[in-house]
Enzyme design. Structure first.
Site, mmCIF file in Angstrom:
data_model
loop_
_atom_site.group_PDB
_atom_site.id
_atom_site.type_symbol
_atom_site.label_atom_id
_atom_site.label_comp_id
_atom_site.label_asym_id
_atom_site.label_seq_id
_atom_site.Cartn_x
_atom_site.Cartn_y
_atom_site.Cartn_z
ATOM 1 N N HIS A 195 -4.807 1.087 -7.656
ATOM 2 C CA HIS A 195 -3.441 0.568 -7.771
ATOM 3 C C HIS A 195 -2.950 0.732 -9.204
ATOM 4 O O HIS A 195 -2.102 -0.016 -9.658
ATOM 5 C CB HIS A 195 -3.376 -0.912 -7.384
ATOM 6 C CG HIS A 195 -3.548 -1.166 -5.921
ATOM 7 N ND1 HIS A 195 -4.772 -1.092 -5.298
ATOM 8 C CD2 HIS A 195 -2.655 -1.487 -4.951
ATOM 9 C CE1 HIS A 195 -4.627 -1.359 -4.013
ATOM 10 N NE2 HIS A 195 -3.356 -1.605 -3.771
ATOM 11 N N GLU A 243 1.869 7.969 5.395
ATOM 12 C CA GLU A 243 2.554 8.621 4.265
ATOM 13 C C GLU A 243 2.891 10.081 4.554
ATOM 14 O O GLU A 243 3.973 10.564 4.217
ATOM 15 C CB GLU A 243 1.703 8.527 2.992
ATOM 16 C CG GLU A 243 1.758 7.171 2.291
ATOM 17 C CD GLU A 243 0.859 6.111 2.915
ATOM 18 O OE1 GLU A 243 0.180 6.425 3.920
ATOM 19 O OE2 GLU A 243 0.832 4.981 2.399
#
Ligand SMILES: Cc1ncc(C[n+]2csc(CCOP(=O)(O)OP(=O)(O)O)c2C)c(N)n1
Length: 687
Positions: free
Chosen positions: A493, A426
């Site tokens: 999540h 990322e």
């Protein structure tokens, strides 16, 4: 030290010598000024000049370099005037960063130098993005990023090299191994014998060289440059050198054994090269004298100009205005790229602006019914058509179509150059997105889940957000953030992490709640030259649908939407909160509820917030994010400060519990703000 001049002409050798000597003489002068208290801090590159100078000499002038704090030679060899550099170091307005940045933490587009941030490693992935731009444009160019040996321990080093290798990018990674990272010697920094051994692990080639020999550095990088262009591959160079002074002048050198100074003194890059040139009769001792006195005079002259810099004149308005880049014709969809609206078959070059901020206004355009997720897909698809320079990056977004299938079919339609699967890196991908901006590209990064932004946090907060204010380079990047809970996905999540970013000037934070807004705001985000974090709630993807204009249109960033008229209280909210509030209002017709959907969290629409207070006198701020430090606190404070006299009750907040997000549905339902909505409304109405 052995010098091999190959076919380098005398004139060129003399040029090399001059480029080497100049930063040394500047530094010697700076050390005097430091002792006199005329400058405040100095990071010395004495003893390492051959690397910075050799690197610049072996590249083309328009190839980007990502230097660090010891690389004065990069700036001088790119011919930046010392007077202006000095103004920069002194924090003067006429420096390269208008007094906003210190020492070498600035860049210059004109000189193709990308300014570092203090964190060192993030420079490396920016070079990946620039190299990707060259690759996409089929240009015969490389980018070059510096790192110290200490910086190689950062995750950013690993991610940048890995991405460059996997994407076959023409990047030169240049390690300046000077033996110490502040006081930490190499044996406390890494365990491999040589850092260049790591190249093999990334699947790239590398070489270790004598970094104090200007001809070796020059010839090596020149050859490596050709290799990178020809083979379209990255390359790792470890240049061995030594830091002859402290980390910075105040830190001293007590932690370095004297014998190392004695040894490396003999390897001085300038003294040795000078002796070589004298021996080869390229220079005579009078020439040496004359170059030195020429530079001495030049340095004094330049410093005299630099010292005359006017004191900084503080203009708060200018400071605020320079946080965001203004939209330019470049950043918006290119008129040359004619988008054909599917329903009309007529050219549409610029997005239409739809004002649906009031419940009574609605677009007269041809619409079709889309789910929230498909509205995002359509906005993305039309943006890809509108901007031929838009590149999409994310994990599994190519053939697989992304974790939520938003980019399904895109790789086949737009090609894998523009729809790129990424390794799980990322930080490097955000950095690469910034590098693409340097070369005039727009990019989107899909965070697979908003939760994973933590591993790209530094690049977003410190590079993307601040770069425009620091030295005028915009970051034309959209990061899509599938966010939120209510889907039984547990603590990693499901998070609502928008408030981590609303505190960061330089970012724009967009958070739609309806399909029509999702498409229009996404298109606006791509037309905005600034970094935009686009939060899309996963629970809304397939549960919410509505009429969406088929055209290519924008919803203005920074403008709230008045969802529902009411008189007793206004719920100010966004994302899933809009639907919770709407559902509640529908179920409770006995209460006259007004709803304002913020749509953008940075910048906030204070005008619409004030109107909401005016309409109802009672405000409830509802968000899925946890209570403490959520955006609700900021809005409540603003209302208290600016609308106190309009209030009939204290501003109340309804937010999720101050705990991590639990997995079990029962626990999650209890966690979410919705569980306390009725209770908070009753309390507010009963006040
Ligand atoms: C992420 C981060 N951690 C720590 C620091 C503090 N720091 C600044 S320079 C430095 C040493 C860097 O060593 P190296 O990469 O070898 O470069 P050198 O200073 O030797 O040229 C440290 C620890 C920092 N700037 N950034």
């Amino acid at each position: 030290m052995r010098f091999d001049r190959k076919d380098i002409s005398n004139e060129q050798l003399i040029q090399f010598y001059r480029h080497l000597l100049y930063p040394r003489m500047i530094e010697e002068k700076m050390l005097i000024l430091l002792r006199q208290g005329k400058i405040s801090k100095w990071f010395s590159g004495i003893g390492q000049e051959a690397i910075a100078v050799g690197a610049v000499l072996s590249l083309q002038q328009d190839e980007w370099i990502m230097p660090l704090h010891r690389n004065l030679g990069v700036f001088t060899t790119r011919n930046m005037p010392l007077s202006k550099l000095f103004m920069q170091w002194q924090g003067a307005q006429e420096g390269y960063s208008k007094g906003r940045e210190r020492s070498f933490h600035f860049g210059s587009r004109e000189h193709h130098i990308c300014g570092m941030i203090s964190h060192l490693g993030p420079q490396l992935a920016i070079a990946d993005g620039v190299a990707l731009a060259h690759k996409l444009k089929k240009e015969e160019k490389v980018s070059l990023a510096f790192t110290g040996e200490g910086g190689t321990s950062e995750g950013d080093f690993h991610e940048a090299l890995n991405v460059a290798a996997v994407w076959d990018l023409p990047v030169i990674f240049l390690i300046e191994n000077n033996g110490y990272g502040l006081s930490t010697p190499t044996n406390e920094q890494y365990r491999c014998i040589s850092l260049v051994d790591r190249a093999k692990g990334y699947g790239m080639d590398g070489v270790q060289i004598d970094g104090n020999n200007i001809l070796t550095v020059y010839e090596t990088i020149k050859g490596v440059r050709e290799y990178c262009i020809k083979h379209q591959k990255p390359y790792l160079i470890e240049a061995m050198t030594f830091r002859m002074r402290g980390h910075e002048e105040a830190s001293g050198t007590k932690y370095v054994p004297q014998h190392l100074f004695d040894l490396w003194e003999k390897n001085d890059p300038i003294k040795n090269f000078e002796e070589f040139l004298l021996k080869e009769k390229v220079l005579k001792s009078e020439d040496v004298e004359s170059v030195r006195s020429e530079f001495k005079e030049k340095i004094e002259d330049e410093l005299a100009i630099g010292m005359k810099a006017a004191p900084v004149v503080v203009e708060t308005e200018d400071e605020m205005n320079d946080v965001y880049a203004a939209p330019s014709s470049n950043s918006r969809s290119q008129p040359s790229l004619r988008l054909v609206a599917p329903d009309r078959g007529e050219p549409n070059t610029q997005p239409l602006l739809i004002d649906n901020s009031k419940p009574t206004h609605y677009s007269p355009l041809t619409t079709h019914d889309l789910r929230f997720i498909n509205a995002i897909k359509e906005g993305l698809h039309q943006s890809m058509k509108a901007h031929s320079n838009l590149v999409l990056m994310g994990q599994d977004i190519a053939e697989y179509g992304g974790a939520f299938k938003i980019t399904e079919g895109f790789a086949a339609e737009f090609g894998k150059d523009r729809v790129r699967n990424t390794p799980i890196c990322e930080s490097a991908i955000v950095g690469a997105a910034l590098g693409l901006s340097l070369e005039g590209y727009k990019s989107m990064m899909e965070m697979q889940f908003a939760d994973f932004v933590t591993v790209g946090f530094n690049q977003i907060i410190n590079n993307l957000a601040k770069i425009y204010y620091r030295w005028g380079q915009n970051a034309d990047v959209v990061i899509r953030m599938p966010t939120g809970g209510g889907v039984g996905a547990g603590p990693f999540h499901s998070q609502s992490n928008e408030a981590w970013f609303t505190h960061t000037p330089g970012l724009k934070i967009v958070y739609p709640s309806t399909p029509v807004d999702a498409k229009g705001l996404l298109i606006a985000a791509f037309n905005d030259p600034n970094p935009v974090l686009f939060f899309e709630h996963k629970a809304l993807y397939r549960s919410v649908s509505g009429a969406v204009p088929q055209d290519y249109y924008e919803i203005e960033i920074g403008k709230a939407r008045h969802v529902r008229e009411g008189e007793e209280l206004c719920i100010i909210t966004y994302g899933s909160g809009v639907h919770w509030a709407d559902d509640y209002a529908a179920l409770h017709p006995e209460v006259s509820i007004d709803i304002l959907d913020l749509r953008t969290l940075l910048p906030l629409d204070y005008h619409a917030i004030r109107e909401a207070v005016q309409r109802t006198g009672r405000i409830l701020i509802l968000h899925e994010d946890t209570l403490t430090g959520g955006i609700g606190g900021e809005i409540a404070a603003w209302i208290a400060e600016h609308c106190f006299e309009l209030l009939d009750a204290p501003v109340m907040r309804c937010a999720s519990l101050d705990t991590p997000i639990p997995f079990s549905i029962e626990l999650e339902n209890n966690f979410l703000a919705k569980a306390r909505l009725e209770e908070t409304i009753t309390k507010l109405l009963g006040y």
